[in-house]
Structures are given as structure tokens and as C-alpha cells.
Write an enzyme that holds these catalytic residues in place. Structure first.
Site, PDB file in Angstrom:
ATOM      1  N   LYS A 194      28.151  34.752  40.962  1.00  8.76           N
ATOM      2  CA  LYS A 194      28.707  34.802  38.654  1.00  8.76           C
ATOM      3  C   LYS A 194      27.801  33.538  39.228  1.00  8.76           C
ATOM      4  CE  LYS A 194      32.459  32.436  36.516  1.00  8.76           C
ATOM      5  NZ  LYS A 194      33.369  32.285  35.896  1.00  8.76           N
ATOM      6  N   LYS A 247      28.389  39.505  37.410  1.00  9.31           N
ATOM      7  CA  LYS A 247      29.083  38.429  36.184  1.00  9.31           C
ATOM      8  C   LYS A 247      27.262  37.360  35.279  1.00  9.31           C
ATOM      9  CE  LYS A 247      32.081  35.583  34.056  1.00  9.31           C
ATOM     10  NZ  LYS A 247      32.749  34.760  34.033  1.00  9.31           N
TER      11      LYS A 247
HETATM   12  C1  PBG Z   1      36.608  31.131  34.042  1.00  6.46           C
HETATM   13  C2  PBG Z   1      35.725  32.285  33.743  1.00  6.46           C
HETATM   14  C3  PBG Z   1      34.646  32.147  32.840  1.00  6.46           C
HETATM   15  C4  PBG Z   1      34.380  33.333  32.596  1.00  6.46           C
HETATM   16  C5  PBG Z   1      35.746  34.790  33.436  1.00  6.46           C
HETATM   17  N1  PBG Z   1      36.187  33.662  34.208  1.00  6.46           N
HETATM   18  C6  PBG Z   1      33.631  31.016  32.489  1.00  6.46           C
HETATM   19  C7  PBG Z   1      32.758  30.378  33.540  1.00  6.46           C
HETATM   20  O1  PBG Z   1      32.673  30.983  34.313  1.00  6.46           O
HETATM   21  O2  PBG Z   1      32.791  29.120  32.277  1.00  6.46           O
HETATM   22  C8  PBG Z   1      33.516  34.433  31.310  1.00  6.46           C
HETATM   23  C9  PBG Z   1      33.874  35.179  30.991  1.00  6.46           C
HETATM   24  C10 PBG Z   1      33.179  35.400  29.129  1.00  6.46           C
HETATM   25  O3  PBG Z   1      32.563  35.330  28.898  1.00  6.46           O
HETATM   26  O4  PBG Z   1      33.405  36.734  28.759  1.00  6.46           O
HETATM   27  N2  PBG Z   1      36.561  31.713  36.141  1.00  6.46           N
END
Ligand code: PBG
Length: 323
Positions: A194, A247
Site C-alpha cells: 500500500k 494499492k
Molecule cells: C485507510 C484506507 C484508505 C483507503 C482504503 N483504506 C486511505 C488511506 O490509507 O489514507 C483508500 C481507498 C481509496 O482511495 O479508494 N486505511
């Protein structure tokens, strides 16, 4: 010329027969947003056609999506600010609206598969995924909170836990906590690679969960790195992840590819909010064709090697199949 690649492109039937990657509803996971209350369908300006639903209307929305053939959903809570605290206490309170909604959804649609994030941010007054102490995100003290949250979600009926916080060691801690509580069948889809991305903006608008201070770069990955994804994936698989996620998806197709080539564990990708919002904005201006751009994006994520895709396009894609 005795080799003319265009012969394999000369009509639809031939093109489709030799098509190398395919995309079906079975590959898609639809993220949905839940808000406490009744009769609520709230627009999210930066995420067109996606809403914050109260449970009563969300059940109807899910029913419609199930009829279209969407079987897997990822549910996120939009928590009011006054209920947030530094340690995300609300996240594992069994009487909270989110856990009750999960129960209700699973009771109403036992055949549906439901996934949920495990991270502090939707419940944290600091807007971070881990515990903030003296300006730093502390890793090891965050882990027991994540474990409690995962067990509470499993108890409510969640099928797939999605640790999204990027703390070290979280998958192992969550796996043992689930097993000790008797939830040996609850799956873990780890947010393995991520990245600290600019494409999460609309999601943070949806949950009002942007960090109150600093950024997420001490836990989310540097967008320049690929080998590091192999380190993360090795750890997650060893710690018990059933599926490993990359991601965002589009700027990281090479990362999806390298994980698919190196691991037998199924690979998924999160086609995030900013990626979806960009297509909407460009289509609204008439600069790209919405359905064609959607299909090209989703298919490219499959071509890169993703088995499953979390995407806000899920419903539009499902609708495009029946049109
Ligand atoms: C939080 C989380 C995020 C997303 C999914 N879970 C945002 C972040 O890490 O700040 C992002 C999903 C998206 O942008 O569609 N843990």
C-alpha cells in the site's frame, strides 16, 4: 509477409477468441460507505455516484447490486468526529452502528461475501492508521487494537478482514487473535503493498479521515519502490495472508505483475477513489468515453495479474453488461 498479426484482429469473434485477459463480475469487489442513522443517501462530491448510506437504504442498494451479479462488498464506516478518539475505542465496541450493520447485512444476504478494513483511521481523532504518540506512529502498541478490531468484525460476521494500516507484524497478530477467538474461517486479504499515494483524496473526503497532522509516509510505501513490495509480500504470506493486495492499482501495474510472478497466493488490486474520480471528471468534460475508459482500466489491472479488483466502477461495469 508470411506473418501478419492483423489477421487475428480481423473480426470480433476472432479477437475475442484470442483475447488473453478477461474481466467478469466474479473478479470485482464493490466498496460501499455506511453512515449511522436512517433514510440517508448522502452524496460525496469528489466521488460521483457513490454515496454514504444508512443501513436501511444500504440494504436496498446491495439488493439491487446483488441482482446485477455483484457478490463481494467492502464496507467502510463514516464516523462522526465527536465519536473519534486517539485510540479508536469505538472500532471494537460491539454496539457500534458499523458492527450492527455488518450483522444485519449478513443476516439479510447470507450468500454475500463481506469484507472490512482493519486500521485506526476511520475512528481516530488523529486521522492516522496507527497510534500517534509524540508525533510518531507507534507500531507495536497499535497491534493489539488491530487485533481487537478484527475479532469484533469477525464476530459481527465479516468474511474477509483487510488489514490496511501497514504496521509491521499486523497480519500475524490478527491471524492468531482470530484463531484464538475461534474464527479460523475468517480470511485475511492484506493490503500488502500500500503506497503513500495522492489518489486517496476522495476516499478521505467520504470518511472525513484525512490525517490531522503530517502524512502517512512512515508507514505507507514509497511510491518509487518495487523490490520492497516483495519484502512485504513475503512477510504477509508467512504471517498467514490468504490474499495479497496492491494499492493503488493503475500507477502500480508493475507491482501487481511482480507479485503475481513471485507468489502463488492470489493477488488483488485496489482501484482507488482518485483513479475512479479522474475518469468521471474527464468523461464529464467529454474528454474520454466513460465506459471505454472504465473497461480499459479494469482489463489492464487483470492483464497485470490481479485476480480480484476492488473498484467503485463495479456497479457501472455490472450495468454495462446488461445494457
Ligand atoms: C485507510 C484506507 C484508505 C483507503 C482504503 N483504506 C486511505 C488511506 O490509507 O489514507 C483508500 C481507498 C481509496 O482511495 O479508494 N486505511
Amino acid at each position: 509477409m508470411n506473418i501478419r498479426p492483423r489477421r487475428n484482429r480481423k473480426n470480433v469473434a476472432i479477437r475475442e477468441m484470442v483475447q488473453e485477459s478477461r474481466l467478469g463480475l466474479e473478479n470485482l469487489i464493490f466498496p460501499v460507505f455506511l453512515k449511522d442513522g436512517a433514510n440517508i443517501k448522502e452524496e460525496i462530491p469528489s466521488l460521483p455516484n457513490i454515496y454514504r448510506w444508512s443501513i436501511d437504504l444500504l440494504l436496498k442498494e446491495i439488493e439491487g447490486c446483488m441482482e446485477l451479479g455483484i457478490r463481494i462488498y467492502d464496507i467502510f464506516p463514516a464516523v462522526e468526529d465527536h465519536l473519534k478518539d486517539q485510540t479508536a475505542t469505538m472500532s471494537y465496541d460491539p454496539s457500534n452502528f458499523y458492527l450492527k450493520a455488518i450483522q444485519k447485512i449478513k443476516e439479510t444476504f447470507p450468500e454475500l461475501v463481506l469484507m472490512s478494513d482493519v486500521a485506526l483511521d476511520p475512528y481516530s481523532s488523529d486521522g492516522h492508521d496507527g497510534l500517534l504518540r509524540n508525533g510518531k506512529i507507534v507500531n507495536d502498541d497499535t497491534l493489539p487494537i488491530l487485533a481487537k478490531m478484527a475479532v469484533a468484525q469477525a464476530q459481527a460476521g465479516i468474511d474477509i478482514i483487510g488489514p490496511s494500516d501497514m504496521m509491521d507484524g499486523r497480519v500475524g497478530v490478527i491471524r492468531s487473535a482470530l484463531d484464538e477467538a475461534g474464527y479460523t474461517d475468517t480470511s485475511i486479504m492484506s493490503y500488502t503493498a500500500k503506497y503513500a499515494s495522492a489518489f486517496y483524496g476522495p476516499f478521505r473526503d467520504a470518511l472525513n479521515s484525512a490525517p490531522k497532522s503530517g502524512d502517512k509516509k512512515t508507514y505507507q510505501m514509497n511510491t518509487a519502490n518495487k523490490s520492497e513490495a516483495l519484502i512485504e509480500a513475503k512477510l504477509d504470506v508467512e504471517e498467514g495472508a490468504d490474499m495479497i493486495m496492491v494499492k493503488p492499482a493503475l500507477c502500480y501495474l508493475d507491482v501487481i505483475h511482480v507479485l503475481k510472478e513471485n507468489f502463488a497466493t492470489p493477488v488483488t488490486a485496489y482501484n482507488v477513489s482518485g483513479e475512479y474520480a479522474m475518469v468521471h471528471a474527464a468523461a464529464q468534460k467529454g474528454w474520454v468515453d466513460y465506459n471505454a475508459a472504465m473497461n480499459e482500466m479494469l482489463l489492464s489491472i487483470r492483464r497485470a495479474g490481479a485476480d480480484g479488483i476492488l473498484t467503485y466502477f463495479a456497479k457501472d461495469f455490472a450495468q454495462s453488461l446488461v445494457e
